[in-house]
Design a protein around this motif. Sequence first.
Motif, PDB file in Angstrom:
ATOM      1  N   LEU A 220     -17.545   6.288  18.675  1.00  0.00           N
ATOM      2  CA  LEU A 220     -17.134   4.879  18.751  1.00  0.00           C
ATOM      3  C   LEU A 220     -16.234   4.203  19.768  1.00  0.00           C
ATOM      4  O   LEU A 220     -16.334   3.279  19.706  1.00  0.00           O
ATOM      5  CB  LEU A 220     -16.278   4.900  17.151  1.00  0.00           C
ATOM      6  CG  LEU A 220     -16.748   5.156  15.831  1.00  0.00           C
ATOM      7  CD1 LEU A 220     -15.688   5.083  14.777  1.00  0.00           C
ATOM      8  CD2 LEU A 220     -18.115   4.480  15.451  1.00  0.00           C
TER       9      LEU A 220
ATOM     10  N   ARG B 230      -9.468  -3.209  28.903  1.00  0.00           N
ATOM     11  CA  ARG B 230     -10.450  -2.513  29.322  1.00  0.00           C
ATOM     12  C   ARG B 230      -9.964  -1.616  30.453  1.00  0.00           C
ATOM     13  O   ARG B 230      -9.885  -0.353  30.439  1.00  0.00           O
ATOM     14  CB  ARG B 230     -11.615  -2.904  29.228  1.00  0.00           C
ATOM     15  CG  ARG B 230     -12.787  -1.750  29.192  1.00  0.00           C
ATOM     16  CD  ARG B 230     -14.232  -1.965  29.112  1.00  0.00           C
ATOM     17  NE  ARG B 230     -14.522  -3.185  29.885  1.00  0.00           N
ATOM     18  CZ  ARG B 230     -14.839  -4.425  29.801  1.00  0.00           C
ATOM     19  NH1 ARG B 230     -14.742  -4.693  28.625  1.00  0.00           N
ATOM     20  NH2 ARG B 230     -15.443  -5.243  30.584  1.00  0.00           N
TER      21      ARG B 230
ATOM     22  N   GLU C 244     -18.291   1.789  22.406  1.00  0.00           N
ATOM     23  CA  GLU C 244     -18.485   0.441  21.355  1.00  0.00           C
ATOM     24  C   GLU C 244     -17.098  -0.408  21.476  1.00  0.00           C
ATOM     25  O   GLU C 244     -17.039  -1.512  21.692  1.00  0.00           O
ATOM     26  CB  GLU C 244     -19.104   0.648  20.234  1.00  0.00           C
ATOM     27  CG  GLU C 244     -19.535  -0.704  19.539  1.00  0.00           C
ATOM     28  CD  GLU C 244     -19.726  -0.439  17.936  1.00  0.00           C
ATOM     29  OE1 GLU C 244     -19.948  -1.680  17.322  1.00  0.00           O
ATOM     30  OE2 GLU C 244     -20.130   0.445  17.668  1.00  0.00           O
ATOM     31  N   ALA C 245     -15.984   0.541  21.019  1.00  0.00           N
ATOM     32  CA  ALA C 245     -14.713  -0.212  20.976  1.00  0.00           C
ATOM     33  C   ALA C 245     -14.231  -0.698  22.147  1.00  0.00           C
ATOM     34  O   ALA C 245     -13.552  -1.715  22.488  1.00  0.00           O
ATOM     35  CB  ALA C 245     -13.693   0.961  20.291  1.00  0.00           C
TER      36      ALA C 245
ATOM     37  N   LYS D  95      -5.598  -2.722  19.462  1.00  0.00           N
ATOM     38  CA  LYS D  95      -7.083  -2.944  19.161  1.00  0.00           C
ATOM     39  C   LYS D  95      -8.193  -2.087  18.855  1.00  0.00           C
ATOM     40  O   LYS D  95      -8.793  -2.200  17.866  1.00  0.00           O
ATOM     41  CB  LYS D  95      -7.447  -3.972  20.400  1.00  0.00           C
ATOM     42  CG  LYS D  95      -6.578  -5.441  20.526  1.00  0.00           C
ATOM     43  CD  LYS D  95      -7.064  -6.195  21.728  1.00  0.00           C
ATOM     44  CE  LYS D  95      -6.374  -7.486  21.960  1.00  0.00           C
ATOM     45  NZ  LYS D  95      -6.595  -8.118  23.197  1.00  0.00           N
ATOM     46  N   LEU D  96      -7.667  -1.238  19.665  1.00  0.00           N
ATOM     47  CA  LEU D  96      -8.843   0.061  19.505  1.00  0.00           C
ATOM     48  C   LEU D  96      -8.228   0.797  18.041  1.00  0.00           C
ATOM     49  O   LEU D  96      -9.264   1.176  17.533  1.00  0.00           O
ATOM     50  CB  LEU D  96      -8.461   1.236  20.544  1.00  0.00           C
ATOM     51  CG  LEU D  96      -9.002   0.884  22.015  1.00  0.00           C
ATOM     52  CD1 LEU D  96      -8.893   1.868  22.788  1.00  0.00           C
ATOM     53  CD2 LEU D  96     -10.391   0.503  22.061  1.00  0.00           C
TER      54      LEU D  96
ATOM     55  N   ARG E 276     -13.834   1.180  10.777  1.00  0.00           N
ATOM     56  CA  ARG E 276     -14.951   2.106  10.743  1.00  0.00           C
ATOM     57  C   ARG E 276     -14.487   3.406   9.878  1.00  0.00           C
ATOM     58  O   ARG E 276     -15.486   4.360  10.253  1.00  0.00           O
ATOM     59  CB  ARG E 276     -15.506   2.203  12.084  1.00  0.00           C
ATOM     60  CG  ARG E 276     -16.319   1.126  12.567  1.00  0.00           C
ATOM     61  CD  ARG E 276     -16.547   0.645  13.883  1.00  0.00           C
ATOM     62  NE  ARG E 276     -17.020  -0.338  14.135  1.00  0.00           N
ATOM     63  CZ  ARG E 276     -16.789  -1.804  14.256  1.00  0.00           C
ATOM     64  NH1 ARG E 276     -15.437  -1.748  13.694  1.00  0.00           N
ATOM     65  NH2 ARG E 276     -17.325  -2.775  14.176  1.00  0.00           N
TER      66      ARG E 276
ATOM     67  N   ARG F 142     -15.522  -4.085  23.613  1.00  0.00           N
ATOM     68  CA  ARG F 142     -15.139  -5.083  22.794  1.00  0.00           C
ATOM     69  C   ARG F 142     -13.868  -5.724  23.303  1.00  0.00           C
ATOM     70  O   ARG F 142     -13.389  -6.735  23.014  1.00  0.00           O
ATOM     71  CB  ARG F 142     -14.964  -4.849  21.431  1.00  0.00           C
ATOM     72  CG  ARG F 142     -16.258  -4.706  20.624  1.00  0.00           C
ATOM     73  CD  ARG F 142     -16.301  -4.449  19.118  1.00  0.00           C
ATOM     74  NE  ARG F 142     -17.376  -4.059  18.492  1.00  0.00           N
ATOM     75  CZ  ARG F 142     -17.943  -5.140  17.577  1.00  0.00           C
ATOM     76  NH1 ARG F 142     -17.193  -6.275  17.367  1.00  0.00           N
ATOM     77  NH2 ARG F 142     -19.234  -5.107  17.123  1.00  0.00           N
TER      78      ARG F 142
ATOM     79  N   PHE G  37     -10.073  -1.418  15.557  1.00  0.00           N
ATOM     80  CA  PHE G  37     -11.697  -1.133  15.325  1.00  0.00           C
ATOM     81  C   PHE G  37     -11.870   0.062  14.870  1.00  0.00           C
ATOM     82  O   PHE G  37     -12.560   0.112  13.899  1.00  0.00           O
ATOM     83  CB  PHE G  37     -12.076  -1.066  16.813  1.00  0.00           C
ATOM     84  CG  PHE G  37     -13.471  -1.040  17.017  1.00  0.00           C
ATOM     85  CD1 PHE G  37     -14.291  -1.892  17.149  1.00  0.00           C
ATOM     86  CD2 PHE G  37     -13.938   0.455  17.249  1.00  0.00           C
ATOM     87  CE1 PHE G  37     -15.657  -1.559  17.189  1.00  0.00           C
ATOM     88  CE2 PHE G  37     -15.320   0.628  17.322  1.00  0.00           C
ATOM     89  CZ  PHE G  37     -16.150  -0.352  17.290  1.00  0.00           C
ATOM     90  N   PHE G  38     -11.169   1.271  15.025  1.00  0.00           N
ATOM     91  CA  PHE G  38     -11.461   2.580  14.312  1.00  0.00           C
ATOM     92  C   PHE G  38     -11.365   2.468  12.797  1.00  0.00           C
ATOM     93  O   PHE G  38     -11.995   3.241  12.043  1.00  0.00           O
ATOM     94  CB  PHE G  38     -10.760   3.639  14.896  1.00  0.00           C
ATOM     95  CG  PHE G  38     -11.084   3.987  16.574  1.00  0.00           C
ATOM     96  CD1 PHE G  38     -12.329   3.848  16.876  1.00  0.00           C
ATOM     97  CD2 PHE G  38     -10.327   4.244  17.519  1.00  0.00           C
ATOM     98  CE1 PHE G  38     -12.628   4.279  18.375  1.00  0.00           C
ATOM     99  CE2 PHE G  38     -10.501   4.275  18.872  1.00  0.00           C
ATOM    100  CZ  PHE G  38     -11.750   4.469  19.323  1.00  0.00           C
TER     101      PHE G  38
END
Length: 521
Positions: A121, A134, A124-125, A171-172, A179, A128, A175-176
């Motif tokens: 993942l 980033r 993809e994270a 934020k990461l 999911r 975003r 995101f995780f």
Amino acid sequence: MTNDDMALLRKFAETDSESAFAEIVSRHISLVHSATLRRTRDPHLAEEITQAVFIILARKANKLPQHAVLSGWLYRAAQFAAADALKIQRRRQRREQEAHMQSMLENSGSSNETWNELAPLLDEAMMRLRQTDRDAIVLRYFENKNLREVGDALGMEERAAQKRIVRALEKLRTFFAKRGVSSTTAIIAAAISENSVHAAPVTLAKSVTAAAIAKGSMASASTLTLVKGTMKMMTWMKIKFAIGVSVIVLLAGSAATVAFSQIGESDNLPPKEIVKKAMDKYASLTSYNDTGKYISVRNGKTNNVTAFKIRLGRTNLYRIEFEETPFPAVPTRGAVWSAGKGGFAMFGENDFGSKGRIEKLPDMKSALLRAALAGWGAANAFFNLGGNLKVLSIWDPNKVEKQNDEKIGNVDCYVISGTENNLTRTVWIGKRDFLLHQSQTIAKAPMQMGADNATFDKEFEREAKDLLTKMNQEITPDAIAAKKAELWQAMKEANNSTTIQTETHMDIVVNQNFSPADFQR
């Protein structure tokens, strides 16, 4: 180290120095290779993608902005290249790829079981995240830079860099979590730092360097196909539509540093008289030529940097060339021009395969507006079309004030400003030449939403599907909803913001002899 990266890249661009490019490859090949291997799960394909990424870098070595974070750029390019390669080979070797990735994870020597859940993942994270977030994560955890080095690379204080990293990690984590991977930011940071980059094969650096320096002329057909496809895919990064009404912005960075001049020469010219003298000076010119920079910032965040070149001549000759670097940072070139018979514009040219499109424009003012505000102040003053100088000349004298003199570069300038409604306009006018050396507009946009929400919602749904398709992501209700939420947030920020537009002019030359042919593009 980041500045050193750009120095090496400039050296290669100017001299084709093989040693300079080889050093860049040596520094970053493991980052690129690990990112592509994690995404593709195929070591042979990862090597081909790595080669393609460095070929693209070699082709656009002289186009990357000086302030770019090279490792962040390479990581993003690797993601696009990997996505394109997977489109080509999606149905091939799926079981073998999965088996290889599982084997690599099991034998990595890491006791961190979280990595096995994060790895599929992670990229993809990462894609975003906003570009600066980033870049911060890549520098801190992929390359294991310390906070001072991260801050230097991003042009911010160490404490600010730390805060940005903390926010990006959160934020990461979010995101995780959505999911099904529950963890803490500290564990995520440790897992990425320990596992995200593995040493690339020893022989790969030499083959990549040779292929990249040759700009791909010696690469295989499949690699060149991948280079072409990746460059096309990256064009979507150009933002498709502007959100909000009053946007446009910023504080000129290092190229337009403002320093207080020594105030020893007082003069009694009132502000409106200074502005009038400047307008009279432009009216007396037969031609005007300069280079400049426009930088926009909304709520303290830079979202656009535009470098431009201007050439203007009486009575209807103009040529403005510009390279715009919006967020995300994919430079796009354009131009507007007229040799006296009709106006034209070209937009959308970049280094990822887009040639740009040419349009015919109805008049000069339309052309200047379409030039992404590049050179707007000087061009409007030269042709007496409007702009900050003219606005200040017609405003109520009680709303226009003279500030302390300042320097723009090494030019002593008068500083005149005025405020009306939600706008504050300021101009820096040379004390000797009475030309515009810098202009600035600060706009405060009130929140204006509600009446047309249904229309925006439909538009955002179409936009969300389009973005997911271009990112090669599955179009599901949850994915569409998440992307729409991002677009709504962007609109809210754009319509409830303070924006600053600063335009700086350098290398000004006037009254040169030009012919109409000099204004053709």
